[in-house]
Write an enzyme that holds these catalytic residues in place. Structure first.
Site, short mmCIF file in Angstrom:
data_model
loop_
_atom_site.label_atom_id
_atom_site.label_comp_id
_atom_site.label_asym_id
_atom_site.label_seq_id
_atom_site.Cartn_x
_atom_site.Cartn_y
_atom_site.Cartn_z
N HIS A 112 0.76 -1.56 0.21
CA HIS A 112 -0.01 -0.24 0.20
C HIS A 112 0.87 0.89 0.26
CE1 HIS A 112 -0.02 -0.36 4.69
NE2 HIS A 112 0.27 1.40 4.36
N ASP B 257 0.03 -7.38 1.25
CA ASP B 257 0.21 -6.10 1.22
C ASP B 257 1.81 -5.82 1.14
OD1 ASP B 257 -0.29 -3.78 1.19
OD2 ASP B 257 0.36 -2.95 3.64
N SER C 159 5.20 2.59 7.55
CA SER C 159 4.95 1.41 6.91
C SER C 159 5.47 1.05 6.04
CB SER C 159 3.34 1.47 6.14
OG SER C 159 2.18 2.34 6.56
#
Length: 480
Positions: free
Chosen positions: A120, A150, A223
């Site tokens: 993402h 992901d 992230s």
């Protein structure tokens, strides 16, 4: 009700517990706690900052200029600081990328330029820029990505790079110290620490990852960054937080490195990720169903559908069977089954302990290969039809009138189905679905399509200017 927010990074300070001076015990010495300084110095060179240049899309009519997630809610001093950072000239030797947005972190797996991050972080990017600790910047090539876990693998044109040491996430124990390095809110190489809170956490929107739960402070920008143990080994990829506000609240999730490294190797070697496949659609077993099936407690994965000509069908599994154990591992919830099957190599013989007609039966199943067009644990049907509502993007005027800064889509139609039963109304502004921020109809479809059948999820809507959480039951099978 709290919510899960897809990954993110962090500005936070971990506070160590203090003993009262009034207690009988003397305060612990500094030697009682880990000193992370040497560890940080050792591992930081293999951590990278990742920015992207988004694909150019025409702005919506009346749309406001975009800002990084969370910036418009930040204090004025923080906004000015961030804006000044963007205006600063690059340091000597730095290449300048005028449209780049700092989105996340990553780490170097192999010294010939391979870097692992979250999918993402780079989704929809026209360019991906990687910055190293020594301030060198590179345009990165996307080697491959795997939306189901992901994860994305990048490569830069560089040799003899510092690399991380790969640990074993299976050996982690709740209570062990762990440390994260990332770029929360664009602040490069921020370090936070905490402990492992739990292992094997299944999230409603993630079918193939048994997450590591920690209390390490993680926020937008973390992230894709590494989670280290005290030996300086990567044990996880920081990916998501559980939050009521969109910021860190003490519950963070990381993808186990055992799974992430396997995905990375497949992306490097073949460009695609191969997963095992049974060919069943499953749902949760609640107390009433457990009583009906003659089970002592609510557990396992109830088979709601067996696909034709699938490994499960060939092995003799039927609708109404309850899978209690997979290769000897208990299944307290149906959410545990997809990742157990997914990490099984195609062609391997799996053992399933099944409850049928009040008796346990053991089946041997030759696991197949999951293909993109095959249903996994979620019935294949349009998300809007599945949940019983339709949404559209908010206009700039609607967003301004509702005083909504980030996320949000307008519910335009609610028919018979889960949304209506949950209390969703036409005209509501839907902000979060199962803890995931929904900022467009495409994002709504993406999140809704990944919901696990039979689960109850939290839906955050704004109605009449007031936010409220509603409990929505995800249908166990496709509604005709």
């Amino acid at each position: 009700m709290p919510s899960v927010v897809r990954l993110l990074p962090c500005l936070a300070v971990a506070f160590l517990p203090l003993l009262s001076s009034c207690g009988r015990s003397a305060p612990p010495s500094s030697a009682s706690y880990p000193d992370f300084a040497d560890l940080v110095e050792q591992v930081s060179p293999a951590v990278v900052n990742i920015s992207t240049v988004p694909a150019e899309t025409p702005p919506a009519e009346g749309a406001e200029p975009s800002v990084p997630d969370g910036l418009d809610e930040a204090p004025e001093w923080f906004r000015k600081f961030f804006e000044q950072q963007q205006e600063d000239e690059p340091a000597d030797g730095d290449e300048f990328f005028p449209d780049q947005q700092s989105l996340g972190s990553g780490f170097i797996l192999w010294d010939d330029g391979y870097i692992l991050t979250n999918y993402h972080v780079i989704r929809g990017a026209r360019e991906v820029i990687v910055r190293l600790l020594d301030r060198r910047q590179f345009n990165a090539q996307l080697v491959g990505s795997d939306e189901a876990s992901d994860l994305a693998l990048l490569r830069i044109d560089a040799k003899d790079l510092p690399v991380v040491k790969i640990g074993q996430s299976l050996k982690l124990r709740p209570g062990q110290w762990v440390l994260a390095i990332g770029s929360p809110f664009g602040f490069d190489y921020s370090v936070t620490a905490g402990i492992v809170s739990a292992k094997g956490r299944a999230l409603v929107t993630e079918q193939y990852v048994p997450f590591i739960q920690t209390d390490v402070a993680i926020n937008p920008g973390n992230s894709g960054g590494p989670l280290f143990n005290l030996a300086g080994e990567v044990v996880g990829v920081n990916s998501q937080i559980y939050s009521q506000s969109g910021g860190y609240m003490g519950v963070s999730f990381a993808i186990p490195i055992d799974i992430a490294a396997k995905v990375a190797r497949q992306l490097r070697d073949t460009g695609v990720v191969t997963r095992g496949w049974l060919g069943v659609v499953v749902q949760e077993v609640d107390r009433d169903l457990a009583r009906q099936f003659g089970m002592a407690k609510a557990e396992g994965a109830l088979i709601a559908r067996v696909l034709a000509d699938s490994p499960a069908a060939r092995a003799g599994l039927r609708e109404g069977d309850v899978i209690l154990r997979y290769n000897g591992e208990p299944l307290p919830s149906s959410r545990g089954l997809p990742h157990m099957v997914g990490i099984t190599d195609p062609g391997e013989i799996a053992t399933l302990d099944v409850m049928r007609d009040g008796k346990e039966i053991r089946f041997k199943v030759e696991v197949g290969t999951l293909r993109a067009e095959q249903p996994t644990a979620t019935p294949a049907q349009p998300p809007a039809r599945r949940l019983g509502m339709r949404v559209r993007a908010l206009s700039a005027d609607e967003r301004r009138a509702a005083q909504i800064v980030g996320g949000g889509v307008l519910v335009t139609e609610v028919g018979e189905g889960p949304a209506a039963r949950a209390g969703v109304r036409s005209g509501d502004i839907l902000i979060q679905l199962a803890g995931q921020v929904v900022d467009s109809p495409a994002r709504f479809d993406e999140v809704a399509a990944r919901l696990t059948p039979g689960q109850t999820i939290a839906v955050l809507v704004q109605r009449g200017g007031a936010p409220m959480f509603l409990a929505l039951d995800v249908p166990p099978v496709a509604e005709k």
